[in-house]
Write a protein that holds these residues in place. Structure first.
Motif, mmCIF file in Angstrom:
data_model
loop_
_atom_site.group_PDB
_atom_site.id
_atom_site.type_symbol
_atom_site.label_atom_id
_atom_site.label_comp_id
_atom_site.label_asym_id
_atom_site.label_seq_id
_atom_site.Cartn_x
_atom_site.Cartn_y
_atom_site.Cartn_z
ATOM 1 N N TYR A 1 0.808 -1.214 0.000
ATOM 2 C CA TYR A 1 0.000 0.000 0.000
ATOM 3 C C TYR A 1 0.847 1.274 0.000
ATOM 4 O O TYR A 1 0.526 2.250 -0.673
ATOM 5 N N PHE A 2 1.948 1.279 0.774
ATOM 6 C CA PHE A 2 2.655 2.530 1.036
ATOM 7 C C PHE A 2 4.108 2.534 0.578
ATOM 8 O O PHE A 2 4.700 3.610 0.458
ATOM 9 N N GLY A 3 4.719 1.369 0.331
ATOM 10 C CA GLY A 3 6.104 1.309 -0.137
ATOM 11 C C GLY A 3 7.104 1.399 1.008
ATOM 12 O O GLY A 3 6.901 2.144 1.974
ATOM 13 N N TRP A 4 8.219 0.637 0.868
ATOM 14 C CA TRP A 4 9.220 0.630 1.927
ATOM 15 C C TRP A 4 9.885 1.978 2.165
ATOM 16 O O TRP A 4 10.159 2.333 3.324
ATOM 17 N N PRO A 5 10.213 2.783 1.143
ATOM 18 C CA PRO A 5 10.874 4.072 1.434
ATOM 19 C C PRO A 5 10.044 4.966 2.356
ATOM 20 O O PRO A 5 10.561 5.504 3.339
ATOM 21 N N PHE A 6 8.748 5.105 2.044
ATOM 22 C CA PHE A 6 7.913 5.959 2.888
ATOM 23 C C PHE A 6 7.727 5.344 4.278
ATOM 24 O O PHE A 6 7.753 6.059 5.292
ATOM 25 N N LEU A 7 7.545 4.035 4.353
ATOM 26 C CA LEU A 7 7.399 3.389 5.660
ATOM 27 C C LEU A 7 8.662 3.575 6.504
ATOM 28 O O LEU A 7 8.579 3.806 7.719
ATOM 29 N N THR A 8 9.834 3.491 5.866
ATOM 30 C CA THR A 8 11.087 3.697 6.595
ATOM 31 C C THR A 8 11.196 5.129 7.091
ATOM 32 O O THR A 8 11.572 5.387 8.245
#
Length: 539
Positions: free
Chosen positions: A74-81
């Motif tokens: 849903y949100f992608g690893w870069p933004f989650l990180t």
């Protein structure tokens, strides 16, 4: 729910920039709030998302892995990180450190509880400025991005605040200020408050930009439910747990300078991920329809088309964001009574403007947020002074040291908050909003009686020691109720943000809530002052 001491749970609020070309000016939250069956536990489109990612307690490891896989989709690893770094180190780290540190630091300066609560309200004021920040990010892309360089600016502001504290605050400077008298102490405290406000500005700005982004992505993926909010809460609580574990022992040892070094290091952690573009957003240019260049082509843009389409909305939201610094200035340079009168006029004006401009369903949510925030008249500063007073000051009182009052209770509070996140995600995430909020508000409204019981010493009559009763009541019961309410209300804020106005309208709901919390803090400061309560000196 009154927070009985100065540990402050992270604030989980925020806004965002639109990805889709959508033109709807408002969103009717009625389907999200409706409860035709009259009970919780509803599922389907009118519940909290369709089949949201959740943790199945019968298969905890498999479901937890799937939870993060769904989040990535849903949100992608870069933004989650980036979101994890921001919440762990800034919103849950620096801001939790600042608010926890204010009690021992201002007591060390000899500041009374009424003044300290006023200082805390001023430090908190950047969180009430979120509407202004949201509008700025929506209408004035900087360097071609709505969020990236505003975030960088806030990080630099927070870094400067931390660095200034390291320069001006040391044991000798405190002793010198105390020896020179009340004016010197007030001047020194004002510098500390300004630095803390800079650090709070960094936390509030990154928080509103982050929440605005996930509000936008939640619109694209409504099936994500409240999963991203639980993710955000979890990392904020982790950061708060780590930082508060340091504050108590270091405060008892008088090592405030060491905590400022910790804050300086934490303040810079989001800089690289932000500059590297881990916040997903489309680059804006002056060639877009309705976009005007204000400086050096793409250095500072103005989205005049969006402003003209929703001018009244933007004006009201901007004024809401500017209300906090106005109230802070009036309260500081005029008087507390004048500040409270001005705040009452402002709140009524915003209620009327919301009724005239926004859909009726949004107005009802807005009024509910306002009333709930106002009815929390906080006296946390006076209670903090009472709980940590010495035996000489309060004979037979709790006499907690900072290690217990800030660190032990703060760490347990963070664990309870984290359990609240798991409880909400695993059990309540498929409920409709109304029963969740009704349950938490009803139970939480009884939390303040815990302080009364301890102050009247009734807990000793029934054989429960102060520390045990404090942990069971304030730290566990009250914290759990607040955590469950905060997740549900934050999800409502995200869901009612209109496409293309996520940052602004999300920030408006959050901003008015924070502004009303400022007012409730001022009311508490007034109660402490006007009741003649003595919290410093030898009386």
């Amino acid at each position: 729910m009154g927070d009985a001491h100065n540990r402050v749970a992270p604030s989980f609020r925020g806004p965002k920039h639109a990805i889709e070309e959508q033109h709807a000016a408002s969103v009717d939250p009625t389907p999200l709030l409706a409860d035709p069956g009259g009970v919780g536990g509803g599922t389907g489109d009118d519940a909290l998302g369709s089949n949201p990612p959740s943790i199945n307690w019968r298969h905890p490891f498999t479901s937890t892995r799937q939870y993060f896989v769904d989040l990535k989709g849903y949100f992608g690893w870069p933004f989650l990180t980036w979101l994890a770094i921001e919440n762990c180190f800034i919103s849950g780290g620096i801001f939790a450190l600042v608010m926890a540190l204010s009690l021992p630091l201002f007591k060390r300066l000899g500041v009374d509880a009424s003044r300290q609560q006023l200082y805390n309200t001023l430090i908190f004021s950047p969180w009430a400025m979120k509407p202004f920040i949201g509008v700025f990010s929506d209408l004035l892309p900087t360097g071609g991005y709505n969020k990236r360089y505003i975030a960088v600016l806030s990080i630099l502001v927070g870094f400067v605040g931390c660095a200034t504290l390291l320069v001006v605050y040391h044991n000798n400077s405190v002793d010198i200020a105390i020896q020179e008298g009340e004016k010197a102490v007030t001047y020194f405290a004002d510098i500390v408050v300004l630095c803390f406000t800079f650090m709070s500005f960094e936390a509030s700005t990154l928080d509103i930009l982050a929440e605005g982004k996930y509000s936008e992505l939640m619109r694209v993926h409504p099936e994500s439910g409240s999963s991203i909010i639980s993710f955000k809460f979890g990392f904020a609580l982790l950061g708060g747990m780590v930082t508060t574990s340091c504050v108590g022992p270091l405060s008892d040892a008088g090592m405030f300078h060491a905590m400022f070094w910790i804050a300086l290091a934490l303040s810079a952690t989001p800089l690289y991920p932000t500059v590297a573009g881990w916040i997903p957003e489309k680059r804006r240019t002056a060639d877009e329809d309705g976009m005007k260049s204000l400086c050096c082509k793409n250095c500072l843009l103005y989205d005049q088309k969006t402003y003209k389409e929703r001018r009244d909305v933007f004006l009201v939201i901007t004024l809401c964001g500017l209300a906090a610094p106005v109230l802070a200035a009036v309260t500081t340079y005029a008087s507390l009574a004048v500040g409270l009168a001005v705040s009452a006029v402002m709140i009524l004006a915003f209620i009327v403007a919301t009724y005239l401009i926004f859909p009726r369903s949004f107005f009802m949510v807005f009024v509910a947020i306002t009333l709930f925030s106002l009815d929390w008249i906080s006296m946390a500063s006076a209670l903090g002074y009472y709980y940590t007073a010495s035996e000489q000051c309060v004979p037979g009182g709790p006499n907690f040291d900072y290690t217990f009052y800030i660190t032990v209770s703060g760490v347990i509070s963070s664990v309870v908050n984290f359990c609240g996140v798991l409880l909400y995600q695993g059990c309540l995430s498929t409920w409709k909003f109304r029963p969740v909020l009704f349950l938490t508000i009803t139970i939480g409204s009884a939390a303040s009686i815990i302080d009364v019981i301890i102050i009247m010493r009734w807990n000793l009559v029934i054989g429960i020691p102060d520390k045990v009763f404090f942990l069971l009541g304030n730290t566990i019961f009250e914290t759990l109720c607040g955590s469950l309410w905060a997740i549900g209300s934050s999800t409502i804020f995200a869901k009612i943000a209109p496409p293309g106005l996520e940052s602004a309208v999300f920030a408006y709901t959050v901003g008015i809530s924070n502004f009303c919390l400022m007012v409730s803090g001022l009311l508490g400061s007034g109660v402490i002052r006007w009741s003649g309560m003595v919290t410093t000196g030898t009386d």
